[in-house]
Enzyme design. Structure first.
Site, PDB file in Angstrom:
ATOM      1  CD  GLU A   1      -2.542   1.769   0.367  1.00  0.00           C
ATOM      2  OE1 GLU A   1      -2.518   2.974   0.037  1.00  0.00           O
ATOM      3  OE2 GLU A   1      -3.280   0.918  -0.181  1.00  0.00           O
TER       4      GLU A   1
ATOM      5  CG  ASP B   1       4.916   2.286  -7.298  1.00  0.00           C
ATOM      6  OD1 ASP B   1       4.012   1.478  -7.553  1.00  0.00           O
ATOM      7  OD2 ASP B   1       5.361   3.101  -8.132  1.00  0.00           O
ATOM      8  CB  CYS B   2       1.705  -2.229  -5.514  1.00  0.00           C
ATOM      9  SG  CYS B   2       0.656  -1.618  -6.851  1.00  0.00           S
TER      10      CYS B   2
ATOM     11  CG  ASP C   1      -8.817  -3.651  -2.417  1.00  0.00           C
ATOM     12  OD1 ASP C   1      -9.735  -3.201  -3.134  1.00  0.00           O
ATOM     13  OD2 ASP C   1      -8.875  -3.673  -1.177  1.00  0.00           O
TER      14      ASP C   1
END
Length: 366
Positions: A224, A259-260, A280
């Site tokens: 997240e 940062d995903c 998500d």
């Protein structure tokens, strides 16, 4: 302290607006009704705008009343005034209906309609859009939390019927009444998470992580970017996230703030694989074509996620409202054109705070 805008509309024969003699009679009739309902009504100005009638009045409580007559026979009456919180409304439901009835009778309208006051301004918003851009008014009575993170505007407001709600950049995200959202996203009762390795992309409200931990997985990694969202939800939405956002790392899960996309890239380089990847993140965009930055981001996330899935793994995500079939079809076309061939199933659920059915996808490698 907000501005109230009361909207009324009528359908009359078009000749009442187009014909100058009949228009004069229409103006007189409307003015007489307004004088009966608003003490001290004053005529400000009048104009002809591209064949339509425009009249401006002032009334009690410094109200502004705008009457517009269109050549097609539509007549609108808009009343706007400022109201203190404890102050009596200039027009309540009953008096607005009385005004509508009187105007309909005097104009011989074939149709009329009044809308309860739209409330503009104040310390919190009451209106949020559905996926297909219909406007919903929520029973919000309090602003619980508000700040701007490096990434977005973060608010938590309280709804009388839905509990606390997370609002990100003026869009409704999650309320305390939305457990069905998380349960449908994770397909509770249909998927077995016991002993599984899971990664969550996004999920800052903590609801998905909290519910997955109840299924006894081997380990969950959550990626997240916005720490502000997590801290706010940990404090004000504990019925959604429990205590899982209080710690960043336990034997059962780890929350990585960042940062995903970059984290996924590292996982691919390391050869890591998971039983489940949850997207998500952003909703499917509402657009005419699957092009642009948002769609590019979705493609990047999908292609990267497929590379960290075990052969028997699944990518689980939310789509958009069932009221947006064109965008959902575009998303399914994108799925059919990924770097790896995939198959998918989908499910839907009515989400209380969205006031609409929402579509969820389960994607696996062929």
């Amino acid at each position: 302290m907000v501005a109230h805008t009361v909207l009324l509309d009528f359908t009359v024969p078009s000749s009442q607006v187009i014909d100058m003699e009949k228009r004069a009679n229409l103006k007189a009739n409307i003015t007489n009704v307004l004088k009966e309902h608003f003490v001290g009504l004053k005529h400000l100005t009048e104009s002809n705008v591209d064949g339509s009638l425009l009249i401006l009045f002032t009334g009690p409580k410094s109200s502004i009343i705008t009457v517009r007559g269109y050549p097609e026979g539509l007549v609108t009456v808009n009343i706007e005034y400022y109201k203190q919180d404890e102050e009596e409304a200039l027009l309540n439901f009953e008096s607005a209906r009385d005004l509508e009835t009187a105007l309909q009778a005097t104009t011989s309208a074939s149709r009329s309609h009044s809308i309860i006051p739209i409330k503009r301004g104040g310390s919190y918003d009451r209106y949020f859009p559905t996926a297909d851009e219909r406007l919903l008014e929520y029973d919000i009575d309090k602003l619980v939390f508000e700040t701007r993170s490096p990434y977005q505007k973060v608010q938590i407001v309280h709804s009388k019927s839905l509990g606390n709600m997370l609002i990100l950049d003026e869009l409704q995200n999650m309320s305390e009444a939305d457990l069905i959202y998380t349960e449908t996203l994770m397909q509770r009762g249909k998927e077995n998470y016991e002993g599984k390795e899971i990664v969550i992309l996004g999920g800052g409200d903590g609801g998905l992580l909290w519910e997955l931990l109840k299924e006894n997985p081997k380990h969950v990694t959550m990626l997240e970017i916005d720490d502000v969202v997590m801290k706010a939800c940990s404090q004000y939405m504990r019925s959604v996230c429990g205590d899982c956002l209080d710690k960043r790392k336990t034997p059962k899960y780890e929350i990585i703030v960042g940062d995903c996309v970059k984290a996924l890239s590292h996982m691919i380089e390391e050869g890591r694989q998971f039983d489940y990847v949850f997207g998500d993140l952003t909703d499917i965009p509402i657009s005419t074509t699957p092009q642009g930055d948002a769609w590019d981001f979705i493609r990047l996330i999908l292609n990267s996620s497929m590379k960290v899935l075990k052969p028997t793994g699944k990518y689980m995500t939310h789509g958009n409202g069932a009221s947006c079939p064109e965008s959902l079809k575009m998303y399914e076309d994108v799925l059919s054109d990924l770097s790896m061939p995939v198959k998918f199933t989908k499910d839907s659920a009515f989400i209380p705070s969205f006031f609409e059915d929402w579509i969820f996808y389960q994607v696996s490698l062929k």
